[in-house]
Write a protein that holds these residues in place. Structure first.
Motif, mmCIF file in Angstrom:
data_model
loop_
_atom_site.group_PDB
_atom_site.id
_atom_site.type_symbol
_atom_site.label_atom_id
_atom_site.label_comp_id
_atom_site.label_asym_id
_atom_site.label_seq_id
_atom_site.Cartn_x
_atom_site.Cartn_y
_atom_site.Cartn_z
ATOM 1 N N ASN A 173 -2.937 -3.237 7.305
ATOM 2 C CA ASN A 173 -1.484 -3.137 7.389
ATOM 3 C C ASN A 173 -0.898 -3.830 8.607
ATOM 4 O O ASN A 173 0.276 -3.719 8.867
ATOM 5 C CB ASN A 173 -1.046 -1.670 7.384
ATOM 6 N N GLU A 184 0.855 -1.184 0.000
ATOM 7 C CA GLU A 184 0.000 0.000 0.000
ATOM 8 C C GLU A 184 0.890 1.232 0.000
ATOM 9 O O GLU A 184 1.823 1.330 0.795
ATOM 10 C CB GLU A 184 -0.888 0.013 1.243
ATOM 11 N N ARG A 185 0.609 2.174 -0.898
ATOM 12 C CA ARG A 185 1.361 3.433 -0.961
ATOM 13 C C ARG A 185 0.750 4.396 0.044
ATOM 14 O O ARG A 185 -0.436 4.696 0.006
ATOM 15 C CB ARG A 185 1.291 4.015 -2.371
ATOM 16 N N LYS A 186 1.572 4.907 0.941
ATOM 17 C CA LYS A 186 1.126 5.865 1.943
ATOM 18 C C LYS A 186 1.155 7.283 1.368
ATOM 19 O O LYS A 186 1.709 7.524 0.291
ATOM 20 C CB LYS A 186 2.020 5.785 3.192
ATOM 21 N N LYS A 187 0.615 8.223 2.111
ATOM 22 C CA LYS A 187 0.591 9.624 1.687
ATOM 23 C C LYS A 187 2.015 10.194 1.738
ATOM 24 O O LYS A 187 2.731 10.010 2.721
ATOM 25 C CB LYS A 187 -0.321 10.425 2.615
ATOM 26 N N GLU A 221 10.904 2.835 1.251
ATOM 27 C CA GLU A 221 10.828 4.284 1.414
ATOM 28 C C GLU A 221 11.634 4.943 0.305
ATOM 29 O O GLU A 221 12.789 4.600 0.081
ATOM 30 C CB GLU A 221 11.379 4.701 2.771
ATOM 31 N N THR A 273 8.839 -2.953 3.991
ATOM 32 C CA THR A 273 8.623 -1.534 3.744
ATOM 33 C C THR A 273 9.587 -1.053 2.671
ATOM 34 O O THR A 273 10.697 -1.590 2.529
ATOM 35 C CB THR A 273 8.853 -0.684 5.012
ATOM 36 N N ARG A 316 6.247 6.249 1.452
ATOM 37 C CA ARG A 316 6.485 4.886 1.961
ATOM 38 C C ARG A 316 5.461 3.926 1.367
ATOM 39 O O ARG A 316 4.307 4.294 1.152
ATOM 40 C CB ARG A 316 6.350 4.841 3.487
ATOM 41 N N TYR A 317 5.936 2.730 1.146
ATOM 42 C CA TYR A 317 5.076 1.607 0.764
ATOM 43 C C TYR A 317 5.207 0.576 1.880
ATOM 44 O O TYR A 317 6.312 0.315 2.346
ATOM 45 C CB TYR A 317 5.554 0.963 -0.535
#
Length: 185
Positions: free
Chosen positions: A75, A43-46, A88, A86, A65-66
Motif C-alpha cells: 500500500n 485493497e479493501r481494509k477491515k 471510504e 482512497t 476503506r479501499y
C-alpha cells in the motif's frame, strides 16, 4: 435574530423528551451492509464502526476503506506513481437523533449545479434511493455519492484523488440496500 435562535433552541430542548426514543442499529449489524465488491487495483481494509449514546440520543456508524495497491501489492505508493487513491464508504443510522430523518428529506429536491472545477446534482441510486452526486474535476480530484435509505440511514461514499463517479455507483451494486431499508435494532 438572537431571540429567534433562542426560541428555536428552547423548542428543541423542550421537545426532546417528547420524542419517542428510537434505538439505532448496532454498528456490527450495519457492517453487514457495507460493499463486499473487490475493486481492481484497490485493497479493501477491515471495516470499522461505532455505536454511542449521548444525552439520550443514539447514533451508529459503520465504515470501510479501499486504498490503491502499491508496487507488488503493497500500500505504499512510490512518488512516481502519483497520490494514493482512497474510497471510504460510511453507513450512518440517524434514527436515534431527534429530527435526524430530516437529513433524508434534504435529498428529495432535484437540482444541478456546475462550476469550472466540477459539479453537484441530484441522482437516484440503484433506481430507488434519492441522493446527491458531487465531483471535483480540477487539480485536486475527488467525488462523493450520498443518499438516504429507508428514511433513517445515510450512505456516503467518498473518493479522493479520482473523479470516477461510476466507481462509486458500482460499489452500491454490491450493497443489499433493500435489506438495509428494512433493518431494525
Amino acid at each position: 435574530m438572537k431571540r429567534s435562535l433562542l426560541f428555536l433552541v428552547i423548542g428543541i430542548v423542550v421537545s426532546l423528551p417528547l420524542q419517542g426514543q428510537t434505538k439505532a442499529v448496532h454498528f456490527k449489524k450495519l457492517q453487514e451492509f457495507l460493499p463486499s465488491a473487490e475493486i481492481p487495483g484497490f485493497e479493501r481494509k477491515k471495516p470499522t464502526g461505532q455505536t454511542q449514546t449521548s444525552m439520550g440520543m443514539t447514533t451508529s456508524e459503520a465504515k470501510v476503506r479501499y486504498v490503491t495497491k502499491g508496487p507488488e501489492g503493497e500500500n505504499d505508493q512510490e512518488e512516481t506513481a502519483g497520490p494514493q487513491k482512497t474510497i471510504e464508504v460510511t453507513i450512518s443510522d440517524m434514527a436515534g437523533i431527534p429530527f435526524g430523518s430530516m437529513a433524508a428529506m434534504a435529498y428529495q429536491q432535484d437540482f444541478e449545479n456546475e462550476t469550472e472545477d466540477g459539479y453537484e446534482k441530484s441522482v437516484v441510486v440503484n433506481g430507488s434511493y434519492k441522493g446527491k452526486e458531487t465531483a471535483h474535476t480540477g487539480e485536486y480530484k475527488s467525488c462523493e455519492l450520498e443518499f438516504a435509505v429507508g428514511g433513517r440511514f445515510v450512505v456516503k461514499i467518498q473518493a479522493n484523488n479520482t473523479d470516477d463517479v461510476k466507481l462509486l455507483h458500482s460499489l452500491t451494486k454490491s450493497m443489499n440496500l433493500a435489506k438495509l431499508e428494512k433493518t431494525t435494532p
